[in-house]
Design an enzyme around this catalytic site. Structure first.
Site, short mmCIF file in Angstrom:
data_model
loop_
_atom_site.label_atom_id
_atom_site.label_comp_id
_atom_site.label_asym_id
_atom_site.label_seq_id
_atom_site.Cartn_x
_atom_site.Cartn_y
_atom_site.Cartn_z
N PHE A 140 10.65 2.84 5.47
CA PHE A 140 9.66 3.88 6.19
C PHE A 140 8.11 3.21 6.23
CE2 PHE A 140 6.87 7.23 7.10
CZ PHE A 140 7.36 7.82 8.32
N ASP A 225 3.78 -2.04 0.80
CA ASP A 225 3.40 -0.80 1.43
C ASP A 225 3.44 0.46 0.25
OD1 ASP A 225 2.86 1.59 2.56
OD2 ASP A 225 4.21 1.27 4.21
N LYS A 255 -2.62 8.32 2.16
CA LYS A 255 -1.93 9.36 1.50
C LYS A 255 -2.85 9.89 0.49
CE LYS A 255 2.47 9.70 3.25
NZ LYS A 255 3.53 8.81 3.56
C1 LIG Z 1 3.87 8.09 5.10
C2 LIG Z 1 4.04 6.57 4.87
C3 LIG Z 1 3.29 5.89 5.88
C4 LIG Z 1 2.72 6.47 7.20
O1 LIG Z 1 1.66 7.23 6.88
P1 LIG Z 1 0.75 8.16 7.82
O2 LIG Z 1 -0.38 8.72 7.43
O3 LIG Z 1 2.14 9.37 8.01
O4 LIG Z 1 0.71 7.18 9.06
C5 LIG Z 1 3.59 4.42 5.64
N1 LIG Z 1 4.23 3.92 4.69
C6 LIG Z 1 4.86 4.72 3.87
C7 LIG Z 1 5.54 3.86 2.65
C8 LIG Z 1 4.82 6.08 3.63
O5 LIG Z 1 5.29 6.88 2.73
#
Ligand SMILES: *Cc1c(COP(=O)(O)O)cnc(C)c1O
Length: 401
Positions: A140, A225, A255
């Site tokens: 994700f 990520d 986040k």
């Molecule tokens: C939440 C998330 C994203 C995307 O972040 P948004 O602020 O919702 O665009 C990307 N990578 C990971 C691993 C995430 O958990």
């Protein structure tokens, strides 16, 4: 107005791209939130780990209020007095050289993809438009059209094509698969050190080390990520630190970078890599604005000063031990690092959703991820007593249902 009316409003006028629990929250403080009918809940999701510092942390709030009175946005057409301070703080904390600020996690992922591709063409010498990025199944990375194109979740993609080419998907946790997928046109490998949305999937020991050494050997960038796993969530400041000697070439953060006050994301890397961007190559109206920068500085200070990674490690282990002692007939596996825990239910348990709904009634807010996993990810400022309270509710759910 009561919950029902707010829900009706949202369902009438808002697009239905989420399936939320029907609880209408109006206020939050620390680990606790309150709904419009005055009922109190403990937040065990933390907005997918954007709230590691807890709701409305006073120190971040103060920074936000002070900055909002002075200057919120000036755009990158001009400079502001907070951006440099934020970049320096984040660069030092991550032991990287350069920072490129954006807003959402998905935008930072897009930024990393652009940086990797341009690095591939201008530094590695990949022929025009041939760059490949290797990603993992069950990933994700966000919801933009490019990013969903390399998702393996059918629903994320259905009816949203055509998709951006240039991505190769390999199984998660399998370093040999990455080695086999690398070609001379590979610019980068991008993965989550622990797959969050994928169901709290922890790769085998040594996976990140192996991936890193494959990358180094083949002159391929190693991108992690850490939008969800970073900034203390897994019991380390960054999840890659669970393996000795690992240091990605580029890291994506979001986040908790703002403690939930504002969308703030960033890519951090070396001068060699982020230095490929020239003025005009990339940008964002809101990226790096002084309000975001002031908030992020305070949010990072809270993580460090309140020792949130250490708390996560300690309390996560405490909660894991309690959960492991349960012996519930519904549970297939409990896994996690720090306060990032997934309870995977057996298929015959009837899905995680009904557990979330039961817990909501009991005053504990959790959200299932995938069909069978209950994700436990409270704010990292949580106390041991609060963990005990939450554990009691989880135990009750597993015993009652
Ligand atoms: C939440 C998330 C994203 C995307 O972040 P948004 O602020 O919702 O665009 C990307 N990578 C990971 C691993 C995430 O958990």
């Amino acid at each position: 107005m009561h919950s029902k009316e707010y829900i009706a409003l949202e369902d009438t006028y808002g697009a239905h791209n989420y399936h939320p629990l029907d609880v209408v929250i109006e206020r939050g403080e620390g680990v606790w939130v309150y709904d419009v009918d005055g009922k109190k809940y403990m937040d065990f999701l933390s907005a997918y780990s954007a709230l590691n510092q807890g709701h409305c942390h006073p120190r971040i709030l103060k920074a936000m209020e002070e900055q909002a009175r002075k200057l919120t946005l000036i755009s990158r057409a001009f400079r502001n007095d907070k951006l440099g301070l934020f970049c320096k703080k984040l660069a030092e904390l991550t032991e990287m050289e350069m920072v490129l600020p954006m807003n959402t996690g998905a935008e930072a992922v897009e930024t990393a993809i652009k940086a990797a591709r341009k690095w591939g063409y201008t530094k590695k010498g990949i022929p025009d438009n041939q760059a490949e990025i290797i990603v993992c199944a069950n990933n994700f990375h966000g919801r933009t059209t490019t990013i969903i194109g390399f998702s393996t979740e059918e629903q994320y993609k259905e009816n949203f094509g055509p998709f951006t080419p240039g991505f190769k998907i390999v199984p998660y946790g399998d370093a040999d698969a990455i080695e086999q997928a690398v070609t001379e046109n590979t610019a980068a490998v991008m993965l989550e050190p622990i797959q969050g949305e994928g169901g709290i999937i922890i790769p085998p020991d040594g996976y990140l080390q192996k991936v890193q050494s494959i990358c180094r050997k083949n002159n391929v960038l190693f991108i992690t990520d850490e939008v969800q796993t970073g900034l203390g969530r897994t019991g380390k400041l960054f999840a890659y630190q669970h393996e000795e000697g690992v240091k990605p070439d580029m890291m994506i953060l979001g986040k908790a970078l703002s403690g939930g006050f504002y969308p703030v994301s960033a890519v951090v890397s070396s001068k060699e890599i982020l230095g490929v961007f020239r003025p005009g190559d990339h940008g964002s109206t809101f990226g790096g604005n002084p309000l975001a920068a002031a908030i992020a500085i305070a949010a990072l200070d809270v993580i460090v000063d309140e020792k949130l990674p250490e708390r996560s490690a300690e309390l996560g282990q405490y909660l894991m031990e309690k959960l492991s002692s349960l012996n519930s007939k519904h549970v297939k596996e409990i896994r996690g690092r720090g306060l990032f825990i997934g309870i995977e239910l057996k298929p015959e348990a009837g899905g995680a959703r009904r557990f979330s709904e039961f817990l909501q009634n009991e005053g504990l807010l959790c959200k299932e991820t995938h069909e069978h996993v209950i994700r436990l990810a409270p704010p990292l400022i949580i106390s041991k007593e609060e963990i005990d309270w939450a554990f009691g509710k989880i135990k009750l759910a597993l015993e009652t249902l």
